[in-house]
Design an enzyme around this catalytic site. Structure first.
Site, PDB file in Angstrom:
ATOM      1  CE1 TYR A 242       3.283   9.734  10.165  1.00  0.00           C
ATOM      2  CE2 TYR A 242       5.043  10.078  11.656  1.00  0.00           C
ATOM      3  CZ  TYR A 242       4.410   9.531  10.565  1.00  0.00           C
ATOM      4  OH  TYR A 242       5.270   8.631  10.064  1.00  0.00           O
TER       5      TYR A 242
ATOM      6  CB  SER B  14       7.327   6.681  12.472  1.00  0.00           C
ATOM      7  OG  SER B  14       8.025   7.582  12.894  1.00  0.00           O
TER       8      SER B  14
ATOM      9  CB  THR C 135      -1.021  -0.047   1.223  1.00  0.00           C
ATOM     10  OG1 THR C 135      -0.178   0.321   2.377  1.00  0.00           O
ATOM     11  CG2 THR C 135      -1.657  -1.290   1.388  1.00  0.00           C
TER      12      THR C 135
ATOM     13  CB  SER D 291       1.387   6.244  -5.881  1.00  0.00           C
ATOM     14  OG  SER D 291       1.197   6.790  -4.572  1.00  0.00           O
TER      15      SER D 291
ATOM     16  N   GLY E 143       6.954   3.225  -0.348  1.00  0.00           N
ATOM     17  CA  GLY E 143       6.170   2.076  -0.800  1.00  0.00           C
ATOM     18  C   GLY E 143       6.609   1.847  -2.369  1.00  0.00           C
TER      19      GLY E 143
HETATM   20  N1  NAP Z   1       9.358   9.811   5.366  1.00  0.00           N
HETATM   21  C1  NAP Z   1       9.800   9.578   6.588  1.00  0.00           C
HETATM   22  O1  NAP Z   1      10.780  10.250   7.064  1.00  0.00           O
HETATM   23  C2  NAP Z   1       9.247   8.380   7.143  1.00  0.00           C
HETATM   24  C3  NAP Z   1       9.520   7.919   8.630  1.00  0.00           C
HETATM   25  C4  NAP Z   1       9.062   7.092   9.251  1.00  0.00           C
HETATM   26  C5  NAP Z   1       8.066   6.514   8.664  1.00  0.00           C
HETATM   27  N2  NAP Z   1       7.414   6.694   7.551  1.00  0.00           N
HETATM   28  C6  NAP Z   1       6.195   5.950   7.117  1.00  0.00           C
HETATM   29  O2  NAP Z   1       6.593   5.591   5.775  1.00  0.00           O
HETATM   30  C7  NAP Z   1       5.278   5.335   5.093  1.00  0.00           C
HETATM   31  C8  NAP Z   1       5.479   5.899   3.892  1.00  0.00           C
HETATM   32  O3  NAP Z   1       5.599   7.449   3.795  1.00  0.00           O
HETATM   33  P1  NAP Z   1       6.525   8.234   2.646  1.00  0.00           P
HETATM   34  O4  NAP Z   1       7.364   8.845   3.469  1.00  0.00           O
HETATM   35  O5  NAP Z   1       6.877   7.367   1.542  1.00  0.00           O
HETATM   36  O6  NAP Z   1       5.428   9.221   2.169  1.00  0.00           O
HETATM   37  P2  NAP Z   1       4.781   9.548   0.813  1.00  0.00           P
HETATM   38  O7  NAP Z   1       6.040   9.480  -0.295  1.00  0.00           O
HETATM   39  O8  NAP Z   1       4.368  10.680   0.980  1.00  0.00           O
HETATM   40  O9  NAP Z   1       3.847   8.206   0.369  1.00  0.00           O
HETATM   41  C9  NAP Z   1       2.842   8.294   1.086  1.00  0.00           C
HETATM   42  C10 NAP Z   1       1.946   7.042   0.261  1.00  0.00           C
HETATM   43  O10 NAP Z   1       0.910   6.795   0.878  1.00  0.00           O
HETATM   44  C11 NAP Z   1      -0.535   6.925   0.024  1.00  0.00           C
HETATM   45  N3  NAP Z   1      -1.365   7.335   0.543  1.00  0.00           N
HETATM   46  C12 NAP Z   1      -1.731   8.486   1.277  1.00  0.00           C
HETATM   47  N4  NAP Z   1      -2.982   8.593   1.470  1.00  0.00           N
HETATM   48  C13 NAP Z   1      -3.478   7.556   0.853  1.00  0.00           C
HETATM   49  C14 NAP Z   1      -4.965   7.343   1.036  1.00  0.00           C
HETATM   50  N5  NAP Z   1      -6.024   7.974   1.577  1.00  0.00           N
HETATM   51  N6  NAP Z   1      -5.123   5.974   0.539  1.00  0.00           N
HETATM   52  C15 NAP Z   1      -4.345   5.277  -0.074  1.00  0.00           C
HETATM   53  N7  NAP Z   1      -3.007   5.417  -0.260  1.00  0.00           N
HETATM   54  C16 NAP Z   1      -2.810   6.634   0.492  1.00  0.00           C
HETATM   55  C17 NAP Z   1       0.267   7.665  -1.047  1.00  0.00           C
HETATM   56  O11 NAP Z   1      -0.345   7.684  -2.380  1.00  0.00           O
HETATM   57  P3  NAP Z   1      -1.468   8.201  -3.042  1.00  0.00           P
HETATM   58  O12 NAP Z   1      -1.342   9.912  -2.702  1.00  0.00           O
HETATM   59  O13 NAP Z   1      -1.307   7.989  -4.460  1.00  0.00           O
HETATM   60  O14 NAP Z   1      -2.748   8.001  -2.513  1.00  0.00           O
HETATM   61  C18 NAP Z   1       1.659   7.425  -1.307  1.00  0.00           C
HETATM   62  O15 NAP Z   1       2.065   6.411  -2.003  1.00  0.00           O
HETATM   63  C19 NAP Z   1       4.308   6.098   5.856  1.00  0.00           C
HETATM   64  O16 NAP Z   1       3.449   5.129   6.537  1.00  0.00           O
HETATM   65  C20 NAP Z   1       4.981   6.769   6.823  1.00  0.00           C
HETATM   66  O17 NAP Z   1       4.344   7.225   8.107  1.00  0.00           O
HETATM   67  C21 NAP Z   1       8.073   7.726   6.942  1.00  0.00           C
END
Ligand code: NAP
Length: 285
Positions: free
Chosen positions: A180, A166, A29, A32, A36
């Site tokens: 968050y 996280s 999930t 995009s 992920g």
């Molecule tokens: N970046 C960091 O520093 C970090 C650190 C710790 C943990 N994380 C975790 O890693 C995971 C991925 O985050 P990322 O950093 O890769 O962020 P990202 O680039 O913003 O990606 C978020 C993903 O979630 C999808 N998404 C958001 N809302 C959605 C919805 N309503 N329905 C279905 N899909 C949805 C988005 O796709 P669409 O917009 O196409 O729906 C996108 O593919 C998250 O769970 C985040 O909490 C991130």
């Protein structure tokens, strides 16, 4: 140095990942973008059939094309996790396409950094709970018939649910991050409890440090901090496919957790002080 400071244990050996997932179906999930997308590409490169779920269909098609361009297989499933009907529809497509799932990478998520006392805190909290907690939980439960049935993989039978969480879900509540942190911690505990009830399903919580993705772009202070790349994070996220781990975290996270137990008052006062300084600087700007 950056990697030693940041990086949790990871699966850097693509051959080991191939032995675990080649020819098997894995749902990712939030495929995009960011973590992920990188995880889907890595699983695709290892020969998995990757089911790609997110809202932006055009982006998912680009990711699928990349996977297929390297000889892999991908299925695009546009869905909005905050909409229960959309989640149920997506689950039906997953079950019809892949009646047996070797893994689910529950990665989609949203973050917001905003003072709970400003604006519409209920809206922030409710929005994040829908995307980070109730949507993914509903999806997992709807996928029950496909989970726990997988046989013959290198780590033994069954399915793995990888929760992309996280480090912030494990340490004390920080100002502006309540919605968050609270949502990430809530889903993590729910997932751990649910898989403990679930024959043939094991869970793994991956506590990522900062990762350079679109999610952190709006937070100015993060721009100068060290961060993993999305590809490095994907190596971390895929570790539970090749090792029976229930928790994957940077080496320093237990220290932060212990500090939260031993001196919560000091930490709370420090964070409240930092918030007052930031608020003062904002008023001056
Ligand atoms: N970046 C960091 O520093 C970090 C650190 C710790 C943990 N994380 C975790 O890693 C995971 C991925 O985050 P990322 O950093 O890769 O962020 P990202 O680039 O913003 O990606 C978020 C993903 O979630 C999808 N998404 C958001 N809302 C959605 C919805 N309503 N329905 C279905 N899909 C949805 C988005 O796709 P669409 O917009 O196409 O729906 C996108 O593919 C998250 O769970 C985040 O909490 C991130």
């Amino acid at each position: 140095m950056r990697r030693a400071l940041l990086s949790p244990p990871a699966c850097r050996d693509l051959r080991a990942l191939r032995a675990a997932v080649a020819g098997r179906a894995v749902l990712v999930t939030g495929a995009s973008s960011g973590v992920g997308e990188a995880t889907a590409l890595r699983l695709g490169a290892a020969g998995a059939t990757v089911l790609l779920l997110a809202r932006r269909e055009a982006r998912l098609r680009e990711v699928a094309a990349q996977i297929e361009g390297t000889g892999g297989r991908a299925v695009v499933i546009p869905a909005d996790l905050s909409d229960p009907a959309s989640v149920d529809g997506a689950a039906r497509v997953v079950l019809a396409t892949a009646p047996v799932l070797t893994g689910v990478v529950s990665n989609a998520g949203r973050s917001v950094r905003r003072r709970a006392l400003d604006g519409a805190p209920r809206a922030d909290l409710e929005r994040l709970l829908a995307v980070n907690v109730t949507g993914p939980a509903r999806l997992l439960l709807a996928l029950r018939p496909a989970l726990g049935q997988s046989v013959g993989q290198s780590l033994g039978a069954g399915s793995v649910v990888v929760n992309v969480s996280s480090v912030s879900a494990r340490h004390v509540g920080a100002p502006r991050w309540g919605a968050y942190q609270g949502s990430k911690a809530a889903f993590d505990l729910w997932m751990q409890a649910a898989v403990a009830e679930w024959p043939g399903v094991r869970g793994a919580s991956v506590y990522l440090p900062l990762v350079r993705t679109p999610m952190i772009a709006p937070t100015r202070t993060y721009r100068r901090l060290p961060a993993l790349s999305a590809a490095e994070a994907a190596e971390v996220v895929t570790l539970p496919f090749v090792r029976r781990v229930v928790r994957v975290a940077p080496w320093w996270l237990p220290g932060a957790e212990v500090a939260g137990i031993v001196c919560p008052g000091v930490l709370a006062r420090g964070l409240a002080w930092a918030e007052r300084v930031e608020a003062r600087l904002e008023r001056r700007a």
